[in-house]
Design a protein around this motif. Structure first.
Motif, short mmCIF file in Angstrom:
data_model
loop_
_atom_site.label_atom_id
_atom_site.label_comp_id
_atom_site.label_asym_id
_atom_site.label_seq_id
_atom_site.Cartn_x
_atom_site.Cartn_y
_atom_site.Cartn_z
N SER A 76 52.91 28.97 33.56
CA SER A 76 52.51 28.68 34.93
C SER A 76 52.01 29.93 35.64
CB SER A 76 53.70 28.08 35.71
OG SER A 76 53.34 27.83 37.05
N LEU A 77 52.67 31.07 35.40
CA LEU A 77 52.24 32.33 36.01
C LEU A 77 50.86 32.75 35.50
CD1 LEU A 77 55.53 34.45 35.94
CD2 LEU A 77 54.34 33.62 37.97
N VAL A 78 50.65 32.58 34.19
CA VAL A 78 49.36 32.93 33.61
C VAL A 78 48.25 32.09 34.21
CG1 VAL A 78 47.96 32.85 31.50
CG2 VAL A 78 50.27 33.81 31.43
N VAL A 79 48.46 30.77 34.25
CA VAL A 79 47.43 29.87 34.77
C VAL A 79 47.20 30.11 36.26
CG1 VAL A 79 46.83 27.45 35.20
CG2 VAL A 79 47.90 28.11 33.03
N GLY A 80 48.28 30.23 37.01
CA GLY A 80 48.14 30.43 38.45
C GLY A 80 47.42 31.71 38.79
N GLN A 81 47.79 32.80 38.11
CA GLN A 81 47.16 34.09 38.39
C GLN A 81 45.69 34.07 37.97
OE1 GLN A 81 49.17 37.40 36.62
NE2 GLN A 81 47.90 38.93 37.59
N TYR A 82 45.41 33.46 36.83
CA TYR A 82 44.02 33.47 36.37
C TYR A 82 43.12 32.59 37.24
CZ TYR A 82 39.91 33.33 33.44
OH TYR A 82 38.63 33.45 33.00
N LEU A 83 43.64 31.48 37.73
CA LEU A 83 42.84 30.64 38.63
C LEU A 83 42.41 31.41 39.86
CD1 LEU A 83 44.68 27.18 38.50
CD2 LEU A 83 42.43 27.75 37.56
N LEU A 84 43.34 32.18 40.43
CA LEU A 84 43.01 32.98 41.60
C LEU A 84 41.98 34.05 41.26
CD1 LEU A 84 43.47 33.88 44.55
CD2 LEU A 84 45.32 35.35 43.70
N LYS A 85 42.19 34.74 40.13
CA LYS A 85 41.27 35.80 39.74
C LYS A 85 39.88 35.26 39.43
CE LYS A 85 44.75 39.01 37.94
NZ LYS A 85 45.28 39.68 36.73
N LEU A 86 39.83 34.09 38.80
CA LEU A 86 38.53 33.49 38.49
C LEU A 86 37.80 33.11 39.77
CD1 LEU A 86 36.73 32.61 36.14
CD2 LEU A 86 37.84 30.37 36.22
N LEU A 87 38.53 32.58 40.72
CA LEU A 87 37.93 32.24 42.01
C LEU A 87 37.37 33.49 42.69
CD1 LEU A 87 37.37 30.20 44.28
CD2 LEU A 87 39.68 30.66 45.14
N ILE A 88 38.14 34.58 42.63
CA ILE A 88 37.69 35.84 43.24
C ILE A 88 36.46 36.38 42.51
CG2 ILE A 88 38.31 38.25 43.65
CD1 ILE A 88 41.18 37.31 44.10
N ALA A 89 36.44 36.26 41.17
CA ALA A 89 35.30 36.74 40.38
C ALA A 89 34.00 36.06 40.79
CB ALA A 89 35.56 36.52 38.90
N VAL A 90 34.09 34.76 41.09
CA VAL A 90 32.90 34.03 41.52
C VAL A 90 32.57 34.36 42.98
CG1 VAL A 90 31.93 31.74 41.94
CG2 VAL A 90 33.31 32.16 39.89
N ALA A 91 33.59 34.41 43.82
CA ALA A 91 33.37 34.62 45.25
C ALA A 91 32.88 36.02 45.58
CB ALA A 91 34.66 34.32 46.02
N ASP A 92 33.23 37.02 44.74
CA ASP A 92 32.86 38.38 45.11
C ASP A 92 31.44 38.76 44.68
OD1 ASP A 92 32.85 39.06 42.41
OD2 ASP A 92 34.53 40.44 42.51
N THR A 93 30.74 37.85 43.95
CA THR A 93 29.40 38.17 43.46
C THR A 93 28.43 38.53 44.59
OG1 THR A 93 29.70 36.78 41.51
CG2 THR A 93 27.45 37.34 42.11
N PRO A 94 28.37 37.78 45.70
CA PRO A 94 27.47 38.20 46.80
C PRO A 94 27.82 39.58 47.35
CG PRO A 94 28.21 35.94 47.11
CD PRO A 94 29.04 36.51 46.01
N PHE A 95 29.10 39.92 47.35
CA PHE A 95 29.51 41.23 47.86
C PHE A 95 29.12 42.34 46.89
CE2 PHE A 95 32.33 38.09 49.76
CZ PHE A 95 32.22 38.40 51.11
N VAL A 96 29.14 42.05 45.57
CA VAL A 96 28.67 43.02 44.59
C VAL A 96 27.19 43.30 44.82
CG1 VAL A 96 28.22 43.43 42.14
CG2 VAL A 96 30.40 42.44 42.85
#
Length: 235
Positions: free
Chosen positions: A195-215
């Motif tokens: 559960s920790l692996v899935v939960g943490q990765y879901l957040l990180k994946l969301l951030i990876a997509v969301a931060d692209t305009p800022f990059v």
């Protein structure tokens, strides 16, 4: 003037990388819990993740911007320096905890809050070395394959794969393997680890997509502020 502005941006990216890394190290032991508006496989209707998830995700944003602007070798140097700074933080915190205290009660509280457990330290260091170097490698392999085009692709792909490695290594080593093998604390039940692996990765994946305009914004700003012909990154 251009070189001065570009140097300021370079320092700012390194500063962001190290700041987020240190924050992640100090907040890793706390487990966070968030309610979800719908039920998801594995995690159910709640999301559990280590407190370092958000701070550590920022390190990949900083390293991708830095890789794009200054090249692979410079990015790997930043990763290696960051690892060294991680050790410095751990040594300084340990030294402060070990030093004589005026107030013993506060000293115990201080240690309880700041002293990272050995399993968390081990998990974070292993995950850092593997995932950060992988991030730089994949970023520049995609950059070479696309001829420098499609920044969004290398940002998302490098971060998504490196974050997967980081999440699996950190959680399994820190919460399952180290306690079971070395007897450091109690091993976390496997369902909770998953559960920790899935939960943490879901957040990180969301951030990876969301931060692209800022990059794109950061890279564009620093390139406009500096001499891009003289500071073109090595492939």
């Amino acid at each position: 003037m251009r070189e001065s502005r570009l140097a300021t941006g370079e320092v700012a990216l390194v500063g962001l990388f190290v700041t987020a890394l240190v924050t992640a190290q100090l907040t890793a032991a706390k487990l966070l819990a968030f309610d979800l508006p719908l039920s998801l496989p594995v995690v159910g209707d709640g999301l559990a993740l280590p407190g370092a998830a958000l701070a550590y995700a920022l390190t990949f944003f900083a390293s991708d911007c830095y890789s794009e602007l200054y090249g692979r070798e410079a990015a790997q140097r930043m990763v290696n320096v960051g690892f060294g700074m991680n050790l410095v933080v751990l040594a300084l915190v340990a030294g402060t905890i070990a030093a004589p205290a005026l107030d013993p009660t506060f000293s115990e509280q201080f240690a309880a809050v700041l002293a990272p457990s050995a399993n968390i330290v081990l998990g974070s260091l292993v995950a850092y070395l593997v995932s950060q170097n992988w991030d730089v490698l994949v970023f520049h392999r995609i950059r070479e394959a696309t001829g420098g085009d499609h920044l969004w692709l290398r940002n998302v792909a490098s971060t998504a794969t490196s974050q997967a490695l980081d999440t699996v290594l950190f959680v399994t080593v820190g919460f399952l393997v180290a306690p079971a093998v070395f007897g450091i604390g109690e091993a976390t039940p496997v369902p909770v680890v998953v559960s920790l692996v899935v939960g943490q990765y879901l957040l990180k994946l969301l951030i990876a997509v969301a931060d692209t305009p800022f990059v794109y914004a950061v890279v564009g700003l620093l390139r406009r502020s500096g001499d891009d012909e003289n500071r073109r990154p090595a492939a």
